[in-house]
Design an enzyme around this catalytic site. Structure first.
Site, PDB file in Angstrom:
ATOM      1  N   GLU A 170       0.832  -1.231  -0.011  1.00 57.07           N
ATOM      2  CA  GLU A 170      -0.146  -0.259  -0.025  1.00 57.07           C
ATOM      3  C   GLU A 170       0.820   1.143  -0.212  1.00 57.07           C
ATOM      4  OE1 GLU A 170      -3.454   0.619   2.207  1.00 57.07           O
ATOM      5  OE2 GLU A 170      -3.998  -1.769   2.616  1.00 57.07           O
ATOM      6  N   GLU A 177      -9.933  -3.704   4.471  1.00 57.30           N
ATOM      7  CA  GLU A 177      -9.727  -2.352   4.093  1.00 57.30           C
ATOM      8  C   GLU A 177      -8.503  -3.330   3.107  1.00 57.30           C
ATOM      9  OE1 GLU A 177      -9.536   2.297   3.697  1.00 57.30           O
ATOM     10  OE2 GLU A 177      -9.614   0.987   5.906  1.00 57.30           O
ATOM     11  N   ASP A 214      -2.224  -4.529   3.181  1.00 58.75           N
ATOM     12  CA  ASP A 214      -2.309  -4.540   4.824  1.00 58.75           C
ATOM     13  C   ASP A 214      -3.114  -6.062   5.357  1.00 58.75           C
ATOM     14  OD1 ASP A 214      -0.794  -1.941   5.194  1.00 58.75           O
ATOM     15  OD2 ASP A 214      -1.899  -1.188   5.642  1.00 58.75           O
TER      16      ASP A 214
END
Length: 859
Positions: A11, A87, A83
């Site tokens: 990310e 999400e 992660d």
């Protein structure tokens, strides 16, 4: 795989840098920089008729990122290492979809800590993308969009204001703040009295508090016995008449206090709020950096495990390592015979997906890595390290003594304790609210005592405290509302929408926040109901576990919600009678007719408000009356005879901070056209577009301003730490060097930002094409604006009476900040203290140099 290589997608760029160093050759690591796709900005983006199918599109600012990922993925194996939470799973799913990869094949890896061993092990064990996790996040996003898309325009219409929003979790959190504020406002203090007695026995004197009268407790959780001065004085007089007192009972016992569990997300935010004074958002931003990786001599490693968790589990490897560290650092008595195991408070919302937040290596002490961390990174790592190490240490042991003194119908009691063995407190320390040891002298049970003095004291009960970041997060967690990843963003959103304001550590709802909650409770009780919101969170967890399809959960919420929406009366167009709705153009939000283009009727979202007389004559013309007007930058007071009389003054909430420029006015908060706050003096032309703080600049003494979340700057335009706009340039552009009127300052600042790029480009073009005369003029200008060199400043060192340490630091560094560490070492000073002295000294030299140049020009 080795021939064509492997692309690893994470990310954040910082995380990509850390992992690339650990994997080495054969691997390329790229960052998605967060979400690459989302629901459209200006449309609902959810097909309600097709089981709430979402319509995703690539975010505008992420199109170059997606193109880069596509180019990098050609001919390579792709591993997605976003992660390890819902999400992150959803981001990975979007990346796979955009790269046209099959999410059912092994491509997903998780890094619960960023260390070489864990990263390499995870790379060898990819798994398919977990569609249940994706569905849970998808359902959460769709629910939030359905609520926001339908409620936010209704709020805007109701309150005729821009930038209002509502959401499942944020509205409930705001309701907590508003209801607590209502409790505080409705609270009626209750008077009560305590009586302290000073006694003397054969051994020593000691103090005890009145405990009961005629067998009735003086104070319980439900009531107070002594509630008035007259009643208390009567009791005191009766106590003085008691002829004999004796020590009837002495209770001595050992009390053991066990350490707390290692941190979860919520307890970390609570501890950082209490011990460091940080907001939840700041805590998570710093924790993210510690997780993603820090450059150390041994390489780039993450210092802590993943920081979004509700689990207190700890791996066997970490337990084994910390049990080696404790006896080495503190001694064998501080190590328990067996590891301490903890269980989280079992609630329906507990997921237990990751380990507790802990250092990746307990042997990596905070002091050993301090020089590689920023100050705030060090402070948070120190907190996490201490909590984890303390959690595996022995309990603290106290000797507690309770002494009971009786006489007639009265009983006094004294309690004292002494720390016998500090145990885990050796590392964690005592909480700030804990009192110091109250030592009682050695006394004999049954021995007589003599009353020497009585001290009655009046008290009043206090209202419940306002929420802080810590207590609000704890309450949301206890209610089962929100999840570890949502606490900080929820509080940030409430602050951005101006629904709450901070007063030190406490959170206070604004009048707008109260009005919004009042309206939501009346019109949409289900949306802000605590149990209903918690139930929805449980249903989202069931989606994650694969127990229920996500469209079913969304429908259970959507249908009753839309029934409440449909019952609301809609504002109708005065021309054609159709409903009005909030629309968005390049000029902002406005109310427009739904019959467009047949009907083109529009209205301003903010309704014009008539001037309100305040009952004061105009102090300038003495003919008009002062009225309150409402402009695009907030309310202000002016003369009713405007424009014949141009008298005006500010009317804005004061921050309570004295103006650092004129020292006569106060800093007030104004609201700009776009709903953003700015700050100015109500007496002079001081202006700041950043929040003015009570703290002072270490160089010039003016108030500091908040720059972002974690940085501060100076509000003084003449200080080297100045962080505001070029006010002089703004005034000159406004017209012939005249001062910019305060009411237009915010507007002019936003204009200047848009002009900067074009102005700089034009200057560069003219510079390239300019004549010799222009070149000479430019050269002269550059010379005059060139910063003073050390040779220019050094003569003033002898003229100014600088403090000895300031003068020595400046002399040794010769004006070079990079030389400060060496000078600090030579003078045996802390580096941060030496840097402050350097800045102060250089500021004074530059000010003296500048004054001399002005005097030379004037002469």
């Amino acid at each position: 795989m080795a021939n064509k290589g492997t692309l690893v997608i994470v990310e954040s760029p910082a995380k990509a840098k850390s992992i690339a160093k650990m994997l080495g050759a054969g691997y390329e690591v790229k960052a998605s920089k967060g979400h690459v796709a989302d629901l459209p900005e200006r449309d609902l983006g959810v097909d309600v008729e097709r089981d709430f199918a979402p319509e995703y599109e690539v975010k505008k600012d992420k199109k170059p990122v997606v193109d880069e990922l596509k180019r990098a993925a050609k001919g390579k194996d792709v591993l997605i290492a976003t992660d390890p939470d819902r999400e992150g799973e959803a981001i990975g799913w979007h990346v796979a979809r955009l790269l046209e990869l099959d999410p059912s094949r092994p491509m997903r890896v998780e890094f619960h800590e960023i260390t070489p061993r864990v990263v390499r092990e995870a790379i060898r064990k990819p798994r398919p993308i977990d569609q249940s996790l994706v569905d849970a996040q998808q359902a959460r996003r769709v629910l939030d969009r359905l609520v926001g898309y339908n409620l936010s325009p209704l709020l805007a219409q109701e309150f005729r204001r821009r930038a209002l929003s509502a959401g499942r979790v944020q509205s409930v959190a705001l309701r907590l703040l508003v209801e607590r504020e209502a409790e505080i406002e409705a609270f009626v203090p209750q008077e009560y009295w305590t009586v302290a007695g000073l006694f003397e026995s054969a051994q020593a004197r000691f103090k005890a508090m009145l405990y009961s009268v005629e067998g009735e407790r003086v104070q319980t959780a439900e009531k107070f016995l002594l509630t008035g001065e007259v009643q208390t004085r009567e009791v005191v007089e009766r106590i003085r008449q008691v002829p004999q007192w004796r020590i009837s009972k002495i209770d001595r016992r050992e009390r053991r206090r066990s350490p707390a569990a290692p941190f979860t997300t919520s307890t970390l935010q609570q501890a950082a709020s209490g011990r460091l004074g940080w907001t939840a958002g700041r805590t998570m931003r710093v924790a993210q950096r510690l997780y993603e990786g820090i450059d150390l001599p041994e390489g780039t490693v993450g210092l802590i495990t993943y920081m979004r968790t509700d689990s207190v589990r700890v791996s066997q490897e970490a337990l084994a390592e910390v049990r080696k560290v404790i006896p080495q650092m503190f001694g064998q008595p501080y190590l328990p015979d067996k590891p301490n195991f903890y269980s989280a408070k079992k609630t329906a919302s507990t997921q237990d997906a990751h380990e507790a937040i802990r250092p990746t290596s307990p042997s990596r002490t905070p002091d050993s890595v301090r020089s590689y961390l920023s100050e705030e990174e060090y402070r948070l790592y120190d907190l996490i390290w201490r909590r984890f190490v303390a959690s595996q240490m022995t309990p603290a042991v106290f000797d507690q003594t309770t002494v009971t003194v009786e006489g007639g119908d009265f009983v006094f009691r004294a309690t004292g304790s002494i720390l016998k063995f500090d145990g885990y407190l050796k590392v964690w320390g005592r909480e700030s609210e804990e009192e110091a040891d109250n030592l009682l002298p050695r006394l004999d049970e049954g021995s007589p005592a003599r009353l020497l003095a009585l001290e009655p004291e009046q008290h009043f009960t206090e209202p419940p405290p306002r929420y802080t970041d810590a207590s609000l997060v704890k309450t949301l967690e206890d209610l089962g509302i929100g999840r570890p990843s949502t606490y900080a963003p929820t509080i940030d959103t409430l602050e951005k929408r101006l629904y709450l304001e901070r007063n030190g550590k406490t959170l206070k709802p604004t009048p707008l926040g109260k009005d919004v909650v009042r309206w939501l409770v009346e019109k949409f009780p289900r949306v802000v109901a605590y149990d209903f919101t918690a139930t929805m969170e449980d249903h989202l967890d069931q989606i994650e576990e694969g127990k229920v399809p996500w469209p079913k959960v969304v429908r259970e919420f959507y249908e009753p919600f839309m029934e409440e929406v449909s019952r609301l009366p809609r504002r109708t167009c005065p021309v054609c009678g159709r409903p009005m709705e909030v629309k968005v153009s390049r000029f902002g939000q406005f109310l427009g007719c739904t019959g467009y283009p047949e009907c083109r009727h529009t209205e301003r979202l903010e309704a014009k408000r008539a001037a309100e007389p305040i009952g004061e004559p105009c102090p300038k013309c003495h003919q008009g009356e002062l009225v309150r007007r409402h402009g695009r930058y907030g309310s202000f007071i002016s003369c009713s005879r405007y424009p014949e009389c141009d008298y005006s003054r500010d009317e804005a909430p004061s921050t309570g901070i004295e103006c650092p420029k004129c020292h006569a006015g106060e800093i007030v908060q104004k609201i700009s056209k776009r709903g953003k706050p700015y700050y100015r003096c109500n007496n002079c032309d001081f202006l700041s577009f950043d929040r003015v703080l009570e703290s002072r600049c270490s160089i010039c003494g003016w108030n500091e301003i908040q720059k972002g979340r974690d940085k501060t700057a100076c509000s003084n335009p003449d200080c080297e730490r100045y962080g505001g706009p070029d006010l002089k340039a703004l005034s000159e552009r406004r017209g012939n060097g005249k001062a910019t009127p305060p009411r237009f300052a915010a507007k002019e600042a936003s204009r200047s930002a848009r002009r900067n790029h074009a102005t700089n480009a034009k200057r560069n073009t003219l510079s390239a094409k300019g004549s010799n005369a222009d070149g000479k003029k430019k050269k002269a200008t550059q010379t005059s604006n060139k910063p003073a060199a050390w040779k220019d400043l050094e003569p003033f060192l002898a003229r100014l009476n600088l403090p000895a340490q300031e003068a020595e630091i400046v002399r040794r560094t010769q004006g070079q900040q990079k030389a400060v560490p060496e000078a600090a070492k030579a003078l045996n000073l802390p580096e941060n203290e030496a840097l402050t002295l350097f800045r102060k000294g250089m500021f004074k030299l530059r000010m003296a140099y500048g004054r001399s140049k002005k005097e030379a020009v004037t002469a």
